[in-house]
Write a protein that holds these residues in place. Structure first.
Motif, mmCIF file in Angstrom:
data_model
loop_
_atom_site.group_PDB
_atom_site.id
_atom_site.type_symbol
_atom_site.label_atom_id
_atom_site.label_comp_id
_atom_site.label_asym_id
_atom_site.label_seq_id
_atom_site.Cartn_x
_atom_site.Cartn_y
_atom_site.Cartn_z
ATOM 1 N N SER A 18 12.609 2.183 -4.188
ATOM 2 C CA SER A 18 12.635 1.678 -2.810
ATOM 3 C C SER A 18 12.365 0.186 -2.826
ATOM 4 O O SER A 18 12.017 -0.367 -3.856
ATOM 5 C CB SER A 18 11.578 2.393 -1.969
ATOM 6 N N GLY A 66 6.889 6.255 9.910
ATOM 7 C CA GLY A 66 6.281 6.646 8.635
ATOM 8 C C GLY A 66 5.070 5.790 8.268
ATOM 9 O O GLY A 66 4.819 4.730 8.837
ATOM 10 N N GLY A 67 4.330 6.284 7.282
ATOM 11 C CA GLY A 67 3.122 5.589 6.838
ATOM 12 C C GLY A 67 3.416 4.545 5.779
ATOM 13 O O GLY A 67 4.405 4.625 5.065
ATOM 14 N N GLY A 119 4.859 12.063 3.334
ATOM 15 C CA GLY A 119 3.865 11.267 2.618
ATOM 16 C C GLY A 119 2.455 11.634 3.044
ATOM 17 O O GLY A 119 1.694 12.223 2.280
ATOM 18 N N THR A 120 2.114 11.305 4.291
ATOM 19 C CA THR A 120 0.748 11.510 4.781
ATOM 20 C C THR A 120 0.314 12.969 4.640
ATOM 21 O O THR A 120 -0.831 13.256 4.283
ATOM 22 C CB THR A 120 0.647 11.059 6.261
ATOM 23 N N THR A 213 2.319 10.683 11.731
ATOM 24 C CA THR A 213 2.132 12.107 11.435
ATOM 25 C C THR A 213 0.669 12.516 11.407
ATOM 26 O O THR A 213 0.385 13.715 11.416
ATOM 27 C CB THR A 213 2.759 12.426 10.065
HETATM 28 C C1 FMN Z 1 -0.725 5.775 1.043
HETATM 29 C C2 FMN Z 1 0.748 5.533 1.069
HETATM 30 C C3 FMN Z 1 1.324 4.804 0.044
HETATM 31 C C4 FMN Z 1 2.717 4.571 0.043
HETATM 32 N N1 FMN Z 1 3.253 3.842 -0.978
HETATM 33 C C5 FMN Z 1 4.592 3.642 -1.001
HETATM 34 C C6 FMN Z 1 5.189 2.911 -2.059
HETATM 35 O O1 FMN Z 1 4.524 2.439 -2.978
HETATM 36 N N2 FMN Z 1 6.528 2.740 -2.035
HETATM 37 C C7 FMN Z 1 7.296 3.259 -1.017
HETATM 38 O O2 FMN Z 1 8.501 3.096 -1.039
HETATM 39 N N3 FMN Z 1 6.763 3.941 0.002
HETATM 40 C C8 FMN Z 1 5.436 4.150 0.024
HETATM 41 N N4 FMN Z 1 4.887 4.841 1.058
HETATM 42 C C9 FMN Z 1 5.762 5.370 2.123
HETATM 43 C C10 FMN Z 1 6.122 6.811 1.810
HETATM 44 O O3 FMN Z 1 6.952 6.845 0.681
HETATM 45 C C11 FMN Z 1 6.853 7.482 2.981
HETATM 46 O O4 FMN Z 1 7.953 6.698 3.378
HETATM 47 C C12 FMN Z 1 5.956 7.689 4.193
HETATM 48 O O5 FMN Z 1 4.696 8.179 3.782
HETATM 49 C C13 FMN Z 1 6.630 8.667 5.147
HETATM 50 O O6 FMN Z 1 5.922 8.813 6.330
HETATM 51 P P1 FMN Z 1 4.841 9.977 6.569
HETATM 52 O O7 FMN Z 1 3.600 9.467 5.912
HETATM 53 O O8 FMN Z 1 4.745 10.058 8.034
HETATM 54 O O9 FMN Z 1 5.333 11.223 5.907
HETATM 55 C C14 FMN Z 1 3.518 5.079 1.092
HETATM 56 C C15 FMN Z 1 2.928 5.810 2.133
HETATM 57 C C16 FMN Z 1 1.563 6.038 2.136
HETATM 58 C C17 FMN Z 1 0.976 6.834 3.291
#
Ligand code: FMN
Length: 246
Positions: A18, A66-67, A119-120, A213
Motif C-alpha cells: 500500500s 477506516g483506521g 483492521g480494528t 468501526t
Molecule cells: C493500528 C493500525 C495500523 C495500520 N497500519 C497500516 C499500515 O502500516 N499500512 C497500511 O496500508 N494500512 C495500515 N492500516 C490500515 C488498515 O490496513 C486498514 O485499511 C484499516 O484498518 C481498515 O479500517 P478498519 O480499521 O475500520 O477495519 C492500519 C490500521 C490500524 C488500525
C-alpha cells in the motif's frame, strides 16, 4: 525474507502492498515472488486504475472511515466499492475500511467484492499483541470518537485522546510536504515516538490508530470465532436478502 523461508513461502498465498504507486513494486513482486498473489491498496478510483494497469493480481479499495493512515482523497468505502465493481469486474476485489460485523461482511459481498478486510476488529482480539490499554479503549468507544488528522505520513484516523485533540490539525497535501521539509531530526523523532508510545500502554500521549468501526466493537473476540460466526451470519443475511427481492 519470503524466498529464504520455505515455510513462509509455502503458506503465503496473498501479499498486500500500500501507499504510493504500484508500478515499481508490481514489477519487483512479479520477478521475485511470482507464485504469491499481489494485491495493492487504492483509496480512489484513479489510483485503482493504476493498480489494474500494473497487472497486480488484485485490488484492495479502502475508504476514509477506516483506521490509521488514510489518503487525501477522502472517499468512502461505499462509493469506492461501487466504482471498482463497475470498472474492474474481472479484477479480484477486496473492500476495506468500515467493516467489523457480519452485516458488514454481507454488505461488502452483496456489493460485488470478493472479500472483506478488517483492521480494528482484529486488533480487539484475544490473539492480538496490542497493549490491553489500547484494546480497552476500543470497546466503549462510539463511531463519533475518532477524528481524521494529519499524521506522520499524511491524513490519519485516530481515537480522540490527549494527543490527537492537541495535535489534531488537518493539513493540505502541500502544507504537509512543507511541514515535512521544515522538520528537524528531533521533531521527526518526536513525531515517530508518538506511534511507539501506545505499544507500551501510553494511550493518552500516543497516537491510537482505529477506524470508525470502534462503534461496532463491544468486546474482544477469538480470531477463529470472528471468522466462523461472521461467515455464518453473513451467509444467513445474504440468503434473507435474496428472499426479500424475490
Ligand atoms: C493500528 C493500525 C495500523 C495500520 N497500519 C497500516 C499500515 O502500516 N499500512 C497500511 O496500508 N494500512 C495500515 N492500516 C490500515 C488498515 O490496513 C486498514 O485499511 C484499516 O484498518 C481498515 O479500517 P478498519 O480499521 O475500520 O477495519 C492500519 C490500521 C490500524 C488500525
Amino acid at each position: 525474507m519470503i524466498n529464504k523461508n520455505p515455510k513462509v513461502r509455502e503458506q503465503l498465498v496473498y501479499g498486500v502492498t500500500s501507499a504510493g504507486s504500484p508500478r515499481k513494486v508490481a514489477r519487483i513482486w512479479q520477478k521475485k515472488c511470482p507464485t504469491i498473489q499481489h494485491f495493492h491498496v487504492a483509496p480512489a478510483l484513479y489510483l485503482a486504475r493504476k493498480v489494474v494497469e500494473s497487472n497486480c493480481d488484485g485490488l484492495v479499495v479502502t475508504g476514509i472511515e477506516g483506521g490509521g493512515h488514510q489518503s487525501y482523497e477522502q472517499i468512502s468505502t461505499l462509493v469506492l466499492e461501487q466504482q471498482a465493481v463497475r470498472e474492474f469486474p474481472d479484477t479480484p476485489l477486496v473492500v476495506c475500511g468500515g467493516f467489523a460485523s457480519p452485516e458488514g461482511v454481507a454488505m461488502g459481498l452483496a456489493g460485488g467484492a470478493d472479500a472483506v478486510a478488517m483492521g480494528t476488529r482484529f486488533i480487539a482480539t484475544d490473539q492480538s499483541e496490542f497493549h490491553e490499554n489500547y484494546k480497552d479503549l476500543i470497546y466503549p468507544a462510539s463511531a463519533r470518537d475518532t477524528l481524521l488528522t494529519t499524521g506522520a505520513f499524511g491524513p490519519i484516523r485516530l481515537l480522540k485522546n490527549k494527543y490527537s485533540l492537541e495535535h489534531g490539525k488537518i493539513l493540505s497535501k502541500e502544507q504537509k510536504i512543507a511541514q515535512e521539509e521544515g522538520f528537524s531530526v528531533e521533531e521527526l523523532e518526536e513525531e515517530m515516538e508518538r506511534y511507539e508510545l501506545v505499544y507500551n500502554g501510553d494511550v493518552e500521549n500516543g497516537a491510537v490508530l482505529v477506524g470508525q468501526t470502534v462503534g461496532l466493537i463491544q468486546d474482544a473476540m477469538d480470531v477463529d470465532d470472528i471468522l466462523s460466526t461472521f461467515i455464518k451470519k453473513a451467509e444467513e443475511l445474504l440468503k434473507e436478502t435474496v428472499a426479500k427481492i424475490q
